[in-house]
Design a protein around this motif. Structure first.
Motif: not given
Length: 249
Positions: A143-144, A147-148, A150, A247-248
């Protein structure tokens, strides 16, 4: 001649956790035998399937008892996913629901005398937790992307704190399979040992075993509640991990 432990205490509380082969299978030196643990997993899956076939076969407008229980279980897990993951978690509902039912039936069936509690073995609970860990990690990266990462550095935190926060968050994330599996395994194992110990006192004391018998009934009811609660906790933590992946923070 000194008495053996079995003669002093008629019930071995650890014997119930022994895995033994039912159908020996050896392929290329690898033991693939069908064991009592596999048997009770198959029984649990069969009972789950039978339960929902009987519960939903009629599809009555005014539900009967079985249909009401099935709908209640569905609503509990659906609310769990919706409240902890959000609407985006609907696609993962079948996996979460299957996980809940498999854990619940494994916990509850283990209370039956002479049964086998596969959730009381760390290898089973760790494998389940590890599959969840891998699935959540794959979903996060899918999904990210990068960026996951983060997830390991809370948004808004000062950059200089990364030296402290990133290792802490990373260790916390990597320890999830351990904490998730040990929690379920330890609770089920401890509860079943206690049940067998009190059952041994009842047999050992004979007619005088009224008090331990009463305690055994109370502990059995408590263990049933713990079995349901541990299945709920195992599932809700899975939903929390899914939330983090989607959603992190």
């Amino acid at each position: 001649m000194p008495e053996t432990p079995d003669k002093v205490f008629p019930v071995d509380p650890l014997h119930q956790f022994q895995i033994h082969s039912i159908v020996p299978v050896n392929v290329g030196g690898v033991d693939l035998s069908f064991t009592n643990s596999a048997l009770w997993m198959a029984i649990a899956i069969g009972l789950i399937g039978l339960f929902f076939v009987l519960a939903t076969g009629g599809r009555q407008l005014v539900p009967g008892r079985l249909q009401s229980v099935a709908e209640l279980m569905y609503e509990i897990v659906a609310n769990m996913v919706r409240d902890n993951v959000g609407t985006e978690g609907r696609r993962y509902f079948p996996f979460v629901f299957t996980l809940f039912m498999f854990t619940l039936f494994g916990n509850v069936l283990g209370i039956i005398p002479h049964s086998f509690t596969y959730t009381s073995h760390i290898i089973v609970t760790f494998f389940m937790a590890f599959v969840i860990f891998i699935a959540v990690t794959v979903i996060g990266f899918a999904r990210h992307g990068l960026g996951f990462l983060r997830l390991f550095f809370p948004h808004g935190a000062p950059l200089w704190t990364s030296v402290i926060l990133v290792p802490i968050e990373l260790i916390s994330y990597l320890s999830r399979p351990v904490s998730l599996s040990v929690r379920l395994f330890a609770n089920m194992m401890a509860g079943h040992i206690m049940l067998k110990v009190f059952a041994g006192f009842v047999l050992l004391m004979g007619l005088a075993g009224v008090v331990p018998l009463a305690a055994l009934v109370g502990i059995t009811v408590l263990e049933l509640l713990v079995a349901v609660l541990q299945a709920y906790i195992f599932t809700i933590l899975t939903c929390v991990y899914l939330h983090d992946a989607i959603h992190l923070h």
